[in-house]
Design a protein around this motif. Structure first.
Motif, PDB file in Angstrom:
ATOM      1  N   GLU A  36      76.156  88.979  40.466  1.00  0.00           N
ATOM      2  CA  GLU A  36      75.880  88.376  39.143  1.00  0.00           C
ATOM      3  C   GLU A  36      75.702  86.864  39.289  1.00  0.00           C
ATOM      4  O   GLU A  36      74.812  86.266  38.668  1.00  0.00           O
ATOM      5  CB  GLU A  36      77.032  88.659  38.164  1.00  0.00           C
ATOM      6  CG  GLU A  36      77.272  90.132  37.918  1.00  0.00           C
ATOM      7  CD  GLU A  36      77.328  90.506  36.441  1.00  0.00           C
ATOM      8  OE1 GLU A  36      76.850  89.727  35.598  1.00  0.00           O
ATOM      9  OE2 GLU A  36      77.858  91.583  36.143  1.00  0.00           O
ATOM     10  N   GLN A  37      76.547  86.264  40.120  1.00  0.00           N
ATOM     11  CA  GLN A  37      76.446  84.806  40.331  1.00  0.00           C
ATOM     12  C   GLN A  37      75.114  84.459  40.984  1.00  0.00           C
ATOM     13  O   GLN A  37      74.439  83.506  40.591  1.00  0.00           O
ATOM     14  CB  GLN A  37      77.628  84.381  41.232  1.00  0.00           C
ATOM     15  CG  GLN A  37      77.666  82.898  41.547  1.00  0.00           C
ATOM     16  CD  GLN A  37      78.238  82.102  40.411  1.00  0.00           C
ATOM     17  OE1 GLN A  37      79.437  82.035  40.198  1.00  0.00           O
ATOM     18  NE2 GLN A  37      77.366  81.488  39.651  1.00  0.00           N
ATOM     19  N   ARG A  38      74.745  85.268  41.976  1.00  0.00           N
ATOM     20  CA  ARG A  38      73.467  85.041  42.670  1.00  0.00           C
ATOM     21  C   ARG A  38      72.313  85.152  41.687  1.00  0.00           C
ATOM     22  O   ARG A  38      71.406  84.311  41.669  1.00  0.00           O
ATOM     23  CB  ARG A  38      73.302  86.070  43.789  1.00  0.00           C
ATOM     24  CG  ARG A  38      72.035  85.898  44.616  1.00  0.00           C
ATOM     25  CD  ARG A  38      71.680  87.141  45.371  1.00  0.00           C
ATOM     26  NE  ARG A  38      71.298  88.220  44.461  1.00  0.00           N
ATOM     27  CZ  ARG A  38      71.017  89.452  44.835  1.00  0.00           C
ATOM     28  NH1 ARG A  38      71.090  89.793  46.109  1.00  0.00           N
ATOM     29  NH2 ARG A  38      70.672  90.379  43.961  1.00  0.00           N
ATOM     30  N   ASP A  39      72.331  86.194  40.832  1.00  0.00           N
ATOM     31  CA  ASP A  39      71.249  86.382  39.859  1.00  0.00           C
ATOM     32  C   ASP A  39      71.174  85.204  38.909  1.00  0.00           C
ATOM     33  O   ASP A  39      70.068  84.793  38.502  1.00  0.00           O
ATOM     34  CB  ASP A  39      71.460  87.679  39.059  1.00  0.00           C
ATOM     35  CG  ASP A  39      71.305  88.919  39.930  1.00  0.00           C
ATOM     36  OD1 ASP A  39      71.713  90.013  39.485  1.00  0.00           O
ATOM     37  OD2 ASP A  39      70.796  88.795  41.053  1.00  0.00           O
ATOM     38  N   ALA A  40      72.329  84.653  38.537  1.00  0.00           N
ATOM     39  CA  ALA A  40      72.344  83.492  37.632  1.00  0.00           C
ATOM     40  C   ALA A  40      71.674  82.292  38.302  1.00  0.00           C
ATOM     41  O   ALA A  40      70.900  81.561  37.674  1.00  0.00           O
ATOM     42  CB  ALA A  40      73.780  83.164  37.243  1.00  0.00           C
TER      43      ALA A  40
ATOM     44  N   TYR B  26      83.297  87.300  36.059  1.00  0.00           N
ATOM     45  CA  TYR B  26      82.226  86.302  35.995  1.00  0.00           C
ATOM     46  C   TYR B  26      82.116  85.726  34.581  1.00  0.00           C
ATOM     47  O   TYR B  26      81.907  84.521  34.396  1.00  0.00           O
ATOM     48  CB  TYR B  26      80.905  86.958  36.408  1.00  0.00           C
ATOM     49  CG  TYR B  26      79.742  86.008  36.393  1.00  0.00           C
ATOM     50  CD1 TYR B  26      78.784  86.063  35.380  1.00  0.00           C
ATOM     51  CD2 TYR B  26      79.604  85.024  37.374  1.00  0.00           C
ATOM     52  CE1 TYR B  26      77.737  85.174  35.353  1.00  0.00           C
ATOM     53  CE2 TYR B  26      78.555  84.134  37.346  1.00  0.00           C
ATOM     54  CZ  TYR B  26      77.613  84.209  36.335  1.00  0.00           C
ATOM     55  OH  TYR B  26      76.573  83.321  36.304  1.00  0.00           O
ATOM     56  N   ASN B  69      72.584  96.119  33.496  1.00  0.00           N
ATOM     57  CA  ASN B  69      71.884  95.998  34.779  1.00  0.00           C
ATOM     58  C   ASN B  69      72.342  97.074  35.779  1.00  0.00           C
ATOM     59  O   ASN B  69      72.143  96.930  36.984  1.00  0.00           O
ATOM     60  CB  ASN B  69      72.107  94.603  35.372  1.00  0.00           C
ATOM     61  CG  ASN B  69      73.583  94.263  35.518  1.00  0.00           C
ATOM     62  OD1 ASN B  69      74.436  95.133  35.343  1.00  0.00           O
ATOM     63  ND2 ASN B  69      73.892  93.014  35.825  1.00  0.00           N
ATOM     64  N   ARG B  71      75.091  97.794  36.893  1.00  0.00           N
ATOM     65  CA  ARG B  71      76.241  97.484  37.761  1.00  0.00           C
ATOM     66  C   ARG B  71      77.521  97.854  37.029  1.00  0.00           C
ATOM     67  O   ARG B  71      77.594  97.797  35.812  1.00  0.00           O
ATOM     68  CB  ARG B  71      76.275  95.990  38.099  1.00  0.00           C
ATOM     69  CG  ARG B  71      75.188  95.624  39.073  1.00  0.00           C
ATOM     70  CD  ARG B  71      75.401  94.277  39.682  1.00  0.00           C
ATOM     71  NE  ARG B  71      74.161  93.899  40.359  1.00  0.00           N
ATOM     72  CZ  ARG B  71      73.498  92.781  40.140  1.00  0.00           C
ATOM     73  NH1 ARG B  71      73.960  91.908  39.279  1.00  0.00           N
ATOM     74  NH2 ARG B  71      72.385  92.525  40.793  1.00  0.00           N
ATOM     75  N   ARG B  73      81.000  96.947  35.842  1.00  0.00           N
ATOM     76  CA  ARG B  73      81.796  95.741  35.594  1.00  0.00           C
ATOM     77  C   ARG B  73      83.229  96.142  35.310  1.00  0.00           C
ATOM     78  O   ARG B  73      83.484  97.109  34.581  1.00  0.00           O
ATOM     79  CB  ARG B  73      81.252  94.968  34.392  1.00  0.00           C
ATOM     80  CG  ARG B  73      80.024  94.146  34.722  1.00  0.00           C
ATOM     81  CD  ARG B  73      79.535  93.427  33.511  1.00  0.00           C
ATOM     82  NE  ARG B  73      78.302  92.713  33.796  1.00  0.00           N
ATOM     83  CZ  ARG B  73      77.382  92.410  32.894  1.00  0.00           C
ATOM     84  NH1 ARG B  73      77.555  92.782  31.639  1.00  0.00           N
ATOM     85  NH2 ARG B  73      76.285  91.748  33.243  1.00  0.00           N
TER      86      ARG B  73
END
Lengths: 434, 112
Positions: A36-40, B26, B69, B71, B73
């Motif tokens: 998720e961080q990478r996609d951001a 996140y 997406n 995934r 969570r």
């Protein structure tokens, strides 16, 4: 390639965590965060390679994180409960030894001592296995148990098979519930029918203990699963489906018991137990009995011996300790996050609770005729004790590893309402020319 | 900002976020940064051991959900015990910060 870096990072973190069973869940959570961080970062304009490197750098040093997580993730040691178990066994052995009161007492205790040793070895083996294996084979376990139960109904089958298979009823029902969960009313009905088959077999083989355990399964396990929403049914209808057969059975059993039908035989023992209860003192030996206390009582009436020899206070203390042990098991079972862990733990705690209750009530002369059972870990019973040790080992394994158990994703069947919605969507799309 | 100032208050900040809604890791980091105007940029490596420890102590509980997406969570939810714990920690923080403010803004002056 970039995913490899993330996998390598997460693997490094997990390599610092000594409890390997916790790796899968932690790995998954960290990996998803990094993705998720990478996609951001990619959305902000970085390339995949740059975004991956930034996400990993942002996360922190994998070894330090792994060490921090290692401090948190440890299997929950159950050695205090094991020590309590050893104390129960020692107490039971001593009580039986003094109850036998014959020159061959030590020789008579040898099979019991051997059963304790074998049982303890099985308990340790069960403690260290991954109990989640059972969840993968929940339907085969339920079917095999039912097959063995049906074989036990054959008149020529062994007495031991009929006697011992009943203690696996709640576990078999739990496996059936676990398999049929998310399958709506069909799943709940299938689980209830499975239970009904066990009830019929118990009545056919005249195993009252089996009936008690089926009632427990029908009045506790099935309603628990409905209440928790595991079958995805309306609670009121769910309770009606699963509890009606057991409530009818309970009412019928109460009516039969109160009418006095079947309560024949065992008048000598019933009379003796009544005398023990009436003549027992608060502490110390009770008044002299009209006939000598039978030494063979160390098998089925060890609590009656305790009451006669030492009084009400020690008896109540022992029963209170046993129930406290069960209460701790139920409390730990209720805290299990995984559905399968919760079901199996509640089943096993229920088996112990019912054994203790039935044994205590039989010893006090409340339940007549006598229902054949043992007092877990205390009364005489070689193979029976081994089964109890195995069940306790499985229970302790659940308490030890339950937090990392993953309930397997069950594919729900499509309900009628679901099909209606799909047809409505298809019809809408057709009429709108899509 | 001195990182040691954040270290002592991370738990109460995380729990405060969860008081409003369930969140995944996140999302907590992003929310915290946004709400504090990027004063608090919590590292994921600090967050997860803290969250797992809170879960072990029954302050929070987790569940999994499939996101849009595809995934999985892992969301965290503040338990009843967690809400009590948060109130206690908030009270401690207010007492502490009032005391610090009293000293910084006034307080005793030792004249020689």
């Amino acid at each position: 390639m970039q995913n490899d870096k993330i996998v390598e990072y997460c693997t490094t973190v997990c390599s610092q965590i000594r409890w390997k069973k916790s790796h899968k869940k932690i790995f998954s959570e960290l990996q998803n965060h990094l993705l998720e961080q990478r996609d951001a970062f990619v959305e902000m304009g970085d390339s995949i390679q740059e975004a991956t490197d930034k996400a990993i750098l942002d996360f922190g040093d994998p070894v330090c994180i792994g060490m921090d997580l290692d401090r948190v993730h440890r299997p929950k040691s159950q050695y205090p409960l094991m020590i309590l178990l050893v104390l129960f066994c020692l107490f039971g052995g001593l009580l039986q030894f003094f109850c036998i009161q014959s020159t061959s007492a030590i020789a008579d205790m040898i099979p019991q001592a051997v059963s304790y040793l074998i049982g303890f070895a099985i308990l340790m083996a069960a403690y260290f296995i991954d109990f989640s294996i059972l969840s993968r084979y929940s339907l085969p376990i339920a079917i095999c148990t039912l097959a063995v139960v049906l074989i036990a109904c054959i008149p020529s089958s062994g007495r031991h098979l009929k006697y011992y298979i009943v203690w696996l009823y709640p576990i078999a029902v739990s496996c059936a519930i676990y398999y049929f969960r998310t399958k709506g009313y069909a799943g709940l009905t299938a689980s209830t029918l499975f239970l009904l088959l066990l009830i019929i077999c118990s009545l056919f083989t005249n195993r009252i203990m089996g009936v008690f355990l089926c009632l427990f399964s029908g009045l506790v396990l099935l309603p628990l699963s409905v209440f928790k929403g595991w079958f995805h049914v309306r609670k009121i209808y769910g309770f009606m489906i699963c509890m009606t057969p057991c409530l009818l059975l309970l009412l019928t059993a109460c009516a039969v018991y109160l009418s006095g039908a079947g309560r024949t035989g065992d008048e000598y023992i019933s009379g003796l137990l009544q005398e023990i209860v009436q003549n027992a003192s608060w502490l110390g030996m009770g008044r002299t009995l009209s006939s000598p206390f039978p030494s063979m009582f160390h098998t089925d009436y060890i609590l009656a011996y305790l009451l006669y020899r030492h009084g009400w206070i020690p008896l109540v203390t022992v029963i209170a300790l046993l129930y406290s042990f069960v209460a701790v098991c139920i409390w730990s079972a209720a805290r299990q996050k995984s559905m399968f862990g919760k079901l199996i733990a509640v089943s096993i705690a229920g088996v112990f609770a019912i054994q203790i209750t039935v044994y205590a009530l039989s010893n006090l002369g409340v339940i007549r005729p006598y229902v054949s059972t043992i007092l877990p870990f205390i009364s005489y019973g070689s193979f029976a004790n081994i089964i109890n040790f195995a069940l306790l080992g499985l229970l302790l394994s659940i308490f030890r590893n339950g937090e990392v158990m993953d309930d397997r994703v069950a594919k729900p069947i499509l309900t009628r309402a679901g099909w209606k919605r799909i047809r409505a969507i298809i019809h809408y799309e057709e009429t709108n020319g899509q | 900002m001195d990182k040691s100032l954040l270290a002592g208050s991370t738990t109460v900040l995380i729990l405060k976020l969860l008081e409003d809604q369930d969140m995944y890791g996140y999302q907590m980091i992003s929310s915290l940064a946004e709400r504090s105007n990027h004063t608090f940029d919590l590292k994921a490596g600090t967050l997860y051991p803290l969250l797992h420890n809170l879960e072990k102590n029954g302050i929070v509980e987790s569940y999994e959900k499939i996101a849009e997406n595809e995934r999985t969570r892992k969301y965290y939810h503040l338990t009843r015990n967690g809400k009590k714990y948060l109130k206690e920690k908030e009270a401690e923080w207010y007492a502490y910060s009032n005391a610090v403010n009293s000293v910084l803004r006034g307080g005793l002056c030792y004249a020689e």
